[in-house]
Scaffold this motif. Structure first.
Motif, mmCIF file in Angstrom:
data_model
loop_
_atom_site.group_PDB
_atom_site.id
_atom_site.type_symbol
_atom_site.label_atom_id
_atom_site.label_comp_id
_atom_site.label_asym_id
_atom_site.label_seq_id
_atom_site.Cartn_x
_atom_site.Cartn_y
_atom_site.Cartn_z
ATOM 1 N N UNK A 116 9.904 11.753 -0.511
ATOM 2 C CA UNK A 116 9.878 12.027 0.915
ATOM 3 C C UNK A 116 8.583 11.587 1.570
ATOM 4 N N UNK A 117 7.554 11.353 0.758
ATOM 5 C CA UNK A 117 6.232 10.992 1.265
ATOM 6 C C UNK A 117 5.905 9.510 1.131
ATOM 7 N N UNK A 118 6.468 8.841 0.113
ATOM 8 C CA UNK A 118 6.044 7.476 -0.183
ATOM 9 C C UNK A 118 6.395 6.501 0.934
ATOM 10 N N UNK A 119 7.456 6.785 1.706
ATOM 11 C CA UNK A 119 7.827 5.905 2.805
ATOM 12 C C UNK A 119 6.790 5.825 3.899
ATOM 13 N N UNK A 120 5.882 6.811 3.933
ATOM 14 C CA UNK A 120 4.834 6.836 4.957
ATOM 15 C C UNK A 120 3.532 6.231 4.453
ATOM 16 N N UNK A 121 3.612 5.510 3.340
ATOM 17 C CA UNK A 121 2.449 4.834 2.781
ATOM 18 C C UNK A 121 1.935 3.735 3.697
ATOM 19 N N UNK A 122 2.856 3.076 4.406
ATOM 20 C CA UNK A 122 2.485 1.956 5.279
ATOM 21 C C UNK A 122 1.510 2.428 6.356
ATOM 22 N N UNK A 123 0.370 1.753 6.433
ATOM 23 C CA UNK A 123 -0.619 2.089 7.444
ATOM 24 C C UNK A 123 -1.574 3.202 7.064
ATOM 25 N N UNK A 124 -1.407 3.776 5.873
ATOM 26 C CA UNK A 124 -2.275 4.863 5.416
ATOM 27 C C UNK A 124 -3.490 4.305 4.664
ATOM 28 N N UNK A 125 -4.583 5.058 4.601
ATOM 29 C CA UNK A 125 -5.743 4.614 3.809
ATOM 30 C C UNK A 125 -5.403 4.635 2.319
ATOM 31 N N UNK A 126 -6.251 3.978 1.524
ATOM 32 C CA UNK A 126 -6.013 3.902 0.085
ATOM 33 C C UNK A 126 -5.968 5.278 -0.568
ATOM 34 N N UNK A 127 -6.651 6.247 0.019
ATOM 35 C CA UNK A 127 -6.673 7.596 -0.551
ATOM 36 C C UNK A 127 -5.277 8.217 -0.584
ATOM 37 N N UNK A 128 -4.370 7.699 0.243
ATOM 38 C CA UNK A 128 -3.000 8.222 0.256
ATOM 39 C C UNK A 128 -2.308 7.964 -1.073
#
Length: 205
Positions: free
Chosen positions: A61-73
């Motif tokens: 549910x979270x991995x789809x929001x990886x785009x545009x996130x900092x590397x710490x995500x």
């Protein structure tokens, strides 16, 4: 943010991920408990619905929001994945101590199919599942209507697509862990990740 605050944040993140793993485990128990697979696929969604309404941390549910996130995500996702793993293992260990332990046989049958499948097949089935998971979760976030969760989850289960967290529960319930099983979970995770970021990547471009 101080080091202790970071640690508290990660501890809470992990705890919410463990609970999400337990919720998916409960969904898996429901699915294994019913003979009608359509009903089981729909009722499995109780796990994802619980996760969404209580703000728990589920990797898919979270991995789809990886785009545009900092590397710490990426580190956040790793913590969540490990927490989900722990939660599914906990749910499986608990249910196997009850009269519902007979579900282990049904889990073994599911896992046998996955162990006999090829890695490219599992990856692609994971991509399809990841795509539907993002559609379901993002659709719920946008509308607050649970019907999209039920449709998305039921669709991926009935199609035989692979969900890495659900599969963690099935392997644990079946007692079928091995090196090959772990490799398959990793491959399915990669497929779920690729499918989850597909729509965000295309829409961003």
């Amino acid at each position: 943010m101080s080091g202790s605050a970071h640690k508290k944040g990660y501890a809470r993140m992990f705890a919410l991920a463990v609970l999400a793993g337990v919720a998916i485990g409960i969904g898996g128990i429901v699915y294994l408990s019913v003979e009608n697979k359509t009903a089981g696929a729909l009722m499995f969604t109780v796990g994802l619905y619980t996760i969404c309404i209580h703000g728990l941390n589920l990797y898919t549910g979270k991995v789809g929001y990886l785009v545009g996130q900092p590397l710490s995500y990426l580190f956040d996702l790793l913590i969540i994945w490990c927490g989900n793993f722990a939660g599914t293992a906990l749910a499986a260990a608990a249910v196997c101590q009850t009269r519902a332990q007979k579900l282990s046989g049904a889990a073994q049958a599911l896992c046998a199919v996955k162990l006999e499948d090829t890695l490219p097949s599992l990856f692609l089935l994971g991509v399809f599942c990841g795509f539907l998971m993002f559609v379901a979760v993002d659709g719920y976030r946008a509308t607050q209507k649970p019907v999209i969760l039920f449709l998305g989850v039921a669709a991926f289960i009935l199609c035989g697509f692979e969900h890495c967290i659900a599969d963690m529960f099935y392997f644990s319930a079946a007692g079928s862990w091995s090196g090959g099983a772990f490799v398959r979970i990793v491959v399915i995770t990669l497929g779920n990740s690729a499918g989850g970021v597909l729509l965000p990547l295309v829409k961003k471009g």
